[in-house]
Design a protein around this motif. Structure first.
Motif, mmCIF file in Angstrom:
data_model
loop_
_atom_site.group_PDB
_atom_site.id
_atom_site.type_symbol
_atom_site.label_atom_id
_atom_site.label_comp_id
_atom_site.label_asym_id
_atom_site.label_seq_id
_atom_site.Cartn_x
_atom_site.Cartn_y
_atom_site.Cartn_z
ATOM 1 N N ILE A 110 0.856 -1.176 0.000
ATOM 2 C CA ILE A 110 0.000 0.000 0.000
ATOM 3 C C ILE A 110 0.899 1.235 0.000
ATOM 4 C CG2 ILE A 110 -1.636 1.376 1.350
ATOM 5 C CD1 ILE A 110 -3.028 -0.947 0.139
ATOM 6 N N GLU A 111 0.742 2.058 -1.019
ATOM 7 C CA GLU A 111 1.509 3.291 -1.074
ATOM 8 C C GLU A 111 0.782 4.394 -0.303
ATOM 9 O OE1 GLU A 111 2.520 4.129 -5.128
ATOM 10 O OE2 GLU A 111 3.838 2.374 -5.262
ATOM 11 N N ALA A 112 1.458 5.500 -0.074
ATOM 12 C CA ALA A 112 0.966 6.517 0.861
ATOM 13 C C ALA A 112 0.010 7.531 0.242
ATOM 14 C CB ALA A 112 2.160 7.255 1.468
ATOM 15 N N GLY A 113 -0.135 7.524 -1.090
ATOM 16 C CA GLY A 113 -0.850 8.601 -1.757
ATOM 17 C C GLY A 113 -2.291 8.794 -1.335
ATOM 18 N N ALA A 114 -3.051 7.717 -1.249
ATOM 19 C CA ALA A 114 -4.472 7.846 -0.898
ATOM 20 C C ALA A 114 -4.641 8.421 0.500
ATOM 21 C CB ALA A 114 -5.160 6.486 -1.015
ATOM 22 N N ALA A 115 -3.877 7.904 1.461
ATOM 23 C CA ALA A 115 -3.971 8.394 2.836
ATOM 24 C C ALA A 115 -3.537 9.854 2.924
ATOM 25 C CB ALA A 115 -3.127 7.524 3.762
ATOM 26 N N TRP A 116 -2.463 10.209 2.204
ATOM 27 C CA TRP A 116 -2.002 11.598 2.228
ATOM 28 C C TRP A 116 -3.070 12.537 1.685
ATOM 29 C CZ3 TRP A 116 -1.609 15.320 -1.469
ATOM 30 C CH2 TRP A 116 -0.982 16.512 -1.076
ATOM 31 N N LEU A 117 -3.675 12.166 0.557
ATOM 32 C CA LEU A 117 -4.670 13.024 -0.070
ATOM 33 C C LEU A 117 -5.887 13.211 0.828
ATOM 34 C CD1 LEU A 117 -5.414 14.623 -2.590
ATOM 35 C CD2 LEU A 117 -6.388 12.529 -3.551
ATOM 36 N N ALA A 118 -6.331 12.132 1.454
ATOM 37 C CA ALA A 118 -7.473 12.242 2.363
ATOM 38 C C ALA A 118 -7.140 13.141 3.545
ATOM 39 C CB ALA A 118 -7.900 10.857 2.839
ATOM 40 N N GLY A 119 -5.958 12.976 4.108
ATOM 41 C CA GLY A 119 -5.558 13.799 5.237
ATOM 42 C C GLY A 119 -5.416 15.268 4.870
ATOM 43 N N ALA A 120 -4.854 15.543 3.689
ATOM 44 C CA ALA A 120 -4.623 16.921 3.275
ATOM 45 C C ALA A 120 -5.909 17.640 2.909
ATOM 46 C CB ALA A 120 -3.660 16.945 2.085
ATOM 47 N N SER A 121 -6.884 16.915 2.414
ATOM 48 C CA SER A 121 -8.136 17.530 1.954
ATOM 49 C C SER A 121 -9.257 17.463 2.973
ATOM 50 C CB SER A 121 -8.600 16.850 0.659
ATOM 51 O OG SER A 121 -8.957 15.503 0.909
ATOM 52 N N GLY A 122 -9.130 16.573 3.951
ATOM 53 C CA GLY A 122 -10.216 16.365 4.903
ATOM 54 C C GLY A 122 -11.316 15.460 4.387
ATOM 55 N N ALA A 123 -11.118 14.863 3.215
ATOM 56 C CA ALA A 123 -12.120 13.955 2.655
ATOM 57 C C ALA A 123 -12.036 12.586 3.328
ATOM 58 C CB ALA A 123 -11.908 13.802 1.152
ATOM 59 N N ALA A 124 -13.148 11.860 3.322
ATOM 60 C CA ALA A 124 -13.174 10.511 3.878
ATOM 61 C C ALA A 124 -12.315 9.582 3.033
ATOM 62 C CB ALA A 124 -14.605 9.992 3.927
ATOM 63 N N LEU A 125 -11.610 8.683 3.693
ATOM 64 C CA LEU A 125 -10.789 7.667 3.019
ATOM 65 C C LEU A 125 -11.551 6.351 3.059
ATOM 66 C CD1 LEU A 125 -8.104 6.746 1.741
ATOM 67 C CD2 LEU A 125 -7.219 6.420 4.067
ATOM 68 N N ILE A 126 -11.941 5.849 1.898
ATOM 69 C CA ILE A 126 -12.851 4.699 1.800
ATOM 70 C C ILE A 126 -12.156 3.518 1.120
ATOM 71 C CG2 ILE A 126 -15.090 3.875 0.992
ATOM 72 C CD1 ILE A 126 -15.353 6.199 2.917
ATOM 73 N N PRO A 127 -11.942 2.408 1.830
ATOM 74 C CA PRO A 127 -11.434 1.204 1.160
ATOM 75 C C PRO A 127 -12.537 0.572 0.310
ATOM 76 C CG PRO A 127 -11.942 0.723 3.455
ATOM 77 C CD PRO A 127 -12.187 2.191 3.269
ATOM 78 N N VAL A 128 -12.181 0.129 -0.879
ATOM 79 C CA VAL A 128 -13.155 -0.479 -1.792
ATOM 80 C C VAL A 128 -12.578 -1.782 -2.327
ATOM 81 C CG1 VAL A 128 -14.581 -0.185 -3.847
ATOM 82 C CG2 VAL A 128 -13.944 1.828 -2.481
ATOM 83 N N ALA A 129 -13.212 -2.889 -1.977
ATOM 84 C CA ALA A 129 -12.841 -4.181 -2.560
ATOM 85 C C ALA A 129 -13.494 -4.274 -3.931
ATOM 86 C CB ALA A 129 -13.309 -5.321 -1.664
ATOM 87 N N LEU A 130 -12.699 -4.548 -4.954
ATOM 88 C CA LEU A 130 -13.206 -4.577 -6.326
ATOM 89 C C LEU A 130 -12.710 -5.854 -6.993
ATOM 90 C CD1 LEU A 130 -12.905 -1.527 -8.801
ATOM 91 C CD2 LEU A 130 -13.390 -3.869 -9.476
#
Length: 208
Positions: A110-130
């Motif tokens: 798992i790379e850090a990009g999704a978590a960083w973006l959610a933290g920086a924007s205040g948006a919810a971070l949602i895991p999605v099994a696809l």
């Protein structure tokens, strides 16, 4: 034109698309597993159906091959300012946290990009099994299981947990029927539903 083409491709290429879980109604960073060529198109279709603003991060190599996808929300994986702006203005921003297409199986990294973006924007971070899987029908089926919002450090475990649940549902199901508990967004009845397509009916008539 491009939107119509992509949506027609999803409808013609897949048996159907099903979702489960609480889909975010506003800004969110979606962190899906990435094991299929269809993944970006499937998520785009979900957003179109909900009327949800959307963008997806793609590698520069992919964008150089498919530059037209910028017209339907694709941005470069290193274009952080547009991604941050989108996530602050109500978009779903899709960041594949594995960073690339991976073989089926467990989450390998798992790379850090999704978590960083959610933290920086205040948006919810949602895991999605696809999962896009070929089961008891001629065409593959797409299943998405949306998890609850998580903190960045919890994303690897949460994404794996959603994948484990989805894989268990697939293993324990009748392969000729859609998974129970999932909402169908696209797709028609199956052969077993008593609605074979025209070609199947024609062949059955010839061989009686």
């Amino acid at each position: 034109m491009l939107r119509s083409t992509i949506r027609a491709q999803v409808r013609s290429g897949l048996r159907g698309l099903w979702v489960r879980g609480e889909l975010p109604s506003g800004a969110a960073v979606l962190a899906p597993s990435h094991h299929s060529w269809w993944d970006g198109y499937v998520l785009r279709e979900v957003a179109w159906q909900l009327g949800q603003p959307f963008c997806v991060l793609m590698t520069e190599r992919q964008l150089s091959i498919f530059p037209f996808l910028r017209l339907v929300g694709a941005i470069g994986a290193h274009e952080l300012r547009p991604a941050l702006r989108a996530s602050k203005t109500g978009h779903w921003v899709v960041v594949f946290p594995e960073g690339r297409l991976e073989p089926l199986g467990k989450v390998r990294r798992i790379e850090a990009g999704a978590a960083w973006l959610a933290g920086a924007s205040g948006a919810a971070l949602i895991p999605v099994a696809l999962r896009v899987v070929l089961r008891g029908q001629p065409k593959p089926e797409a299943y998405l299981r949306f998890g609850q919002a998580v903190a960045g450090p919890d994303l690897p475990e949460a994404l794996q947990a959603e994948l484990d649940l989805l894989d268990a549902e697939l293993l324990g199901s009748d392969p000729e029927q859609p998974l129970a508990g999932y909402l169908r967004l696209t797709g028609g009845p199956s052969v077993r539903d008593g609605q074979p397509d025209l070609a199947t009916r024609w062949l059955a008539r010839l061989t009686r």
